[in-house]
Design a protein around this motif. Structure first.
Motif, PDB file in Angstrom:
ATOM      1  N   SER A  64      42.122  46.512  51.813  1.00  0.00           N
ATOM      2  CA  SER A  64      43.179  45.541  52.087  1.00  0.00           C
ATOM      3  C   SER A  64      42.962  44.172  51.440  1.00  0.00           C
ATOM      4  O   SER A  64      43.933  43.495  51.112  1.00  0.00           O
ATOM      5  CB  SER A  64      43.291  45.356  53.604  1.00  0.00           C
ATOM      6  N   PHE A  65      41.732  43.748  51.236  1.00  0.00           N
ATOM      7  CA  PHE A  65      41.427  42.364  50.852  1.00  0.00           C
ATOM      8  C   PHE A  65      40.877  42.324  49.432  1.00  0.00           C
ATOM      9  O   PHE A  65      39.868  42.961  49.132  1.00  0.00           O
ATOM     10  CB  PHE A  65      40.377  41.800  51.816  1.00  0.00           C
ATOM     11  N   PRO A  66      41.532  41.566  48.519  1.00  0.00           N
ATOM     12  CA  PRO A  66      42.792  40.805  48.651  1.00  0.00           C
ATOM     13  C   PRO A  66      44.006  41.666  48.319  1.00  0.00           C
ATOM     14  O   PRO A  66      43.861  42.764  47.770  1.00  0.00           O
ATOM     15  CB  PRO A  66      42.611  39.697  47.612  1.00  0.00           C
ATOM     16  N   SER A  67      45.189  41.165  48.627  1.00  0.00           N
ATOM     17  CA  SER A  67      46.423  41.905  48.400  1.00  0.00           C
ATOM     18  C   SER A  67      46.706  42.061  46.910  1.00  0.00           C
ATOM     19  O   SER A  67      46.865  41.080  46.190  1.00  0.00           O
ATOM     20  CB  SER A  67      47.594  41.175  49.068  1.00  0.00           C
ATOM     21  N   GLY A  68      46.781  43.318  46.461  1.00  0.00           N
ATOM     22  CA  GLY A  68      47.075  43.579  45.052  1.00  0.00           C
ATOM     23  C   GLY A  68      48.508  43.264  44.683  1.00  0.00           C
ATOM     24  O   GLY A  68      48.780  42.790  43.578  1.00  0.00           O
ATOM     25  N   HIS A  69      49.447  43.546  45.600  1.00  0.00           N
ATOM     26  CA  HIS A  69      50.849  43.213  45.331  1.00  0.00           C
ATOM     27  C   HIS A  69      51.017  41.704  45.137  1.00  0.00           C
ATOM     28  O   HIS A  69      51.766  41.258  44.266  1.00  0.00           O
ATOM     29  CB  HIS A  69      51.742  43.680  46.474  1.00  0.00           C
ATOM     30  N   THR A  70      50.307  40.929  45.963  1.00  0.00           N
ATOM     31  CA  THR A  70      50.440  39.475  45.882  1.00  0.00           C
ATOM     32  C   THR A  70      49.859  38.925  44.586  1.00  0.00           C
ATOM     33  O   THR A  70      50.520  38.164  43.866  1.00  0.00           O
ATOM     34  CB  THR A  70      49.743  38.814  47.084  1.00  0.00           C
ATOM     35  N   SER A  71      48.626  39.305  44.281  1.00  0.00           N
ATOM     36  CA  SER A  71      48.017  38.803  43.051  1.00  0.00           C
ATOM     37  C   SER A  71      48.751  39.321  41.824  1.00  0.00           C
ATOM     38  O   SER A  71      48.955  38.589  40.851  1.00  0.00           O
ATOM     39  CB  SER A  71      46.540  39.196  42.982  1.00  0.00           C
ATOM     40  N   GLY A  72      49.193  40.586  41.864  1.00  0.00           N
ATOM     41  CA  GLY A  72      49.924  41.148  40.735  1.00  0.00           C
ATOM     42  C   GLY A  72      51.246  40.443  40.499  1.00  0.00           C
ATOM     43  O   GLY A  72      51.608  40.131  39.362  1.00  0.00           O
ATOM     44  N   ALA A  73      51.976  40.178  41.589  1.00  0.00           N
ATOM     45  CA  ALA A  73      53.259  39.487  41.462  1.00  0.00           C
ATOM     46  C   ALA A  73      53.057  38.062  40.967  1.00  0.00           C
ATOM     47  O   ALA A  73      53.823  37.573  40.125  1.00  0.00           O
ATOM     48  CB  ALA A  73      53.987  39.483  42.808  1.00  0.00           C
ATOM     49  N   LEU A  74      52.030  37.387  41.470  1.00  0.00           N
ATOM     50  CA  LEU A  74      51.800  36.007  41.045  1.00  0.00           C
ATOM     51  C   LEU A  74      51.461  35.935  39.562  1.00  0.00           C
ATOM     52  O   LEU A  74      51.998  35.089  38.840  1.00  0.00           O
ATOM     53  CB  LEU A  74      50.678  35.396  41.889  1.00  0.00           C
ATOM     54  N   VAL A  75      50.599  36.838  39.099  1.00  0.00           N
ATOM     55  CA  VAL A  75      50.227  36.825  37.691  1.00  0.00           C
ATOM     56  C   VAL A  75      51.406  37.243  36.815  1.00  0.00           C
ATOM     57  O   VAL A  75      51.712  36.598  35.797  1.00  0.00           O
ATOM     58  CB  VAL A  75      49.018  37.746  37.443  1.00  0.00           C
ATOM     59  N   ALA A  76      52.106  38.319  37.193  1.00  0.00           N
ATOM     60  CA  ALA A  76      53.194  38.830  36.359  1.00  0.00           C
ATOM     61  C   ALA A  76      54.364  37.857  36.288  1.00  0.00           C
ATOM     62  O   ALA A  76      54.824  37.500  35.194  1.00  0.00           O
ATOM     63  CB  ALA A  76      53.667  40.182  36.895  1.00  0.00           C
ATOM     64  N   TYR A  77      54.841  37.405  37.431  1.00  0.00           N
ATOM     65  CA  TYR A  77      56.007  36.526  37.423  1.00  0.00           C
ATOM     66  C   TYR A  77      55.626  35.090  37.039  1.00  0.00           C
ATOM     67  O   TYR A  77      56.458  34.352  36.508  1.00  0.00           O
ATOM     68  CB  TYR A  77      56.713  36.576  38.784  1.00  0.00           C
ATOM     69  N   GLY A  78      54.367  34.710  37.295  1.00  0.00           N
ATOM     70  CA  GLY A  78      53.901  33.420  36.801  1.00  0.00           C
ATOM     71  C   GLY A  78      53.806  33.404  35.283  1.00  0.00           C
ATOM     72  O   GLY A  78      54.221  32.446  34.628  1.00  0.00           O
ATOM     73  N   MET A  79      53.271  34.479  34.701  1.00  0.00           N
ATOM     74  CA  MET A  79      53.221  34.589  33.250  1.00  0.00           C
ATOM     75  C   MET A  79      54.626  34.706  32.659  1.00  0.00           C
ATOM     76  O   MET A  79      54.897  34.174  31.574  1.00  0.00           O
ATOM     77  CB  MET A  79      52.381  35.795  32.838  1.00  0.00           C
TER      78      MET A  79
END
Length: 280
Positions: A186-201
């Motif tokens: 569970s730790f850390p959330s892959g959906h959260t980090s993935g979304a932040l990197v993808a949509y941030g980029m």
């Protein structure tokens, strides 16, 4: 147990009871502040005199690297502090569970259904498809550097997050909802980090490829997507809130590294071409 009646646990229960309203209010506030900040930044840049471009580029480069370095140090410190407080019986772990239980008891089924659909925007297959489409488009536009940076950013996070999960090996929340349990740690959330990197980029790509009038809209959309995907993991109880917080921290760190590196390489290319033109 004293920890069960601690202020943090009580606060988590209160937040869980009003989680949906707080999410909507926070989302509107974050999107609004992002849009306003972009508009003010654009006006400031438009009103600034265009002098000594080379010096300004150097200042921007140093600023991006300085910001990236501070971001990495700060988020890494917070990440470590967060991880240390998640042991069995720790107050933060109890607060995580109290928040999850309160959300499950007070969130309408319709909202849960909406989150169960929106969360798929952060699925690995969705981000991989987005990554392929954007990479091909950038390559066809002869933006080879940007395409390479885009692929490295997404692929790097796809490797980093599973490694962190294996290190901390935290079990996922248990629930009896109609939504299926998710396998893996569970730790850390892959959906959260993935979304932040993808949509941030993707936002970074948009600021490089689109006219300035679209930058505020792109930034607001990116913030809305990231926050919605991150919060959906808590509402669906496939992650604890601290998992999502850690996903934000790890995603921000990697995104900062990628953007700072791209800015550095881009500056080197601009400087090299300028020197070649001077020589000719």
């Amino acid at each position: 147990m004293a920890a069960e009646t601690s202020p943090l646990v009580s606060w988590a229960q209160l937040v869980g009871q009003h989680a949906l309203a707080l999410f909507l209010a926070g989302l509107l506030l974050a999107v609004g502040v992002t849009g306003l900040a972009c508009v003010l930044l654009h006006r400031r840049r438009a009103g600034r005199e265009q002098h000594d471009a080379s010096a300004r580029n150097v200042a921007q480069l140093l600023g991006s690297y300085g910001t990236g370095f501070l971001l990495i140090v700060g988020t890494a410190s917070l990440f470590a502090l967060l991880a240390l407080r998640l042991g069995p019986g720790r107050t933060m772990g109890l607060a995580d569970q109290a928040l999850a239980d309160a959300i499950g008891s007070h969130t309408p089924a319709a909202a849960m259904g909406a989150f169960s659909l929106l969360t798929h925007l952060g699925d690995p297959i969705a981000l991989a498809l987005l990554g392929a489409v954007v990479a091909i488009w950038l390559w066809q536009r002869r933006e080879r550097l940007l395409a390479t940076g885009w692929v490295i950013a997404l692929a790097g996070n796809a490797v980093l997050n599973p490694l962190l999960k294996q290190v901390f090996a935290r079990a996922r929340p248990l629930h009896d909802l109609q939504f299926p349990q998710v396998e893996g740690y569970s730790f850390p959330s892959g959906h959260t980090s993935g979304a932040l990197v993808a949509y941030g980029m993707l936002l970074y790509v948009a600021t490089r490829m689109l006219p300035p009038r679209w930058h505020a809209i792109a930034a607001m959309a990116a913030v809305a997507m990231i926050l919605t995907i991150a919060c959906s993991r808590v509402f669906l109880r496939v992650h604890f809130a601290s998992d999502v917080a850690a996903g934000i921290l790890s995603g921000l760190s990697w995104l900062g590294v990628c953007v700072a590196s791209l800015q550095f390489v881009r500056h080197r290319h601009v400087t090299r071409h300028a020197e070649l033109d001077d020589d000719q």
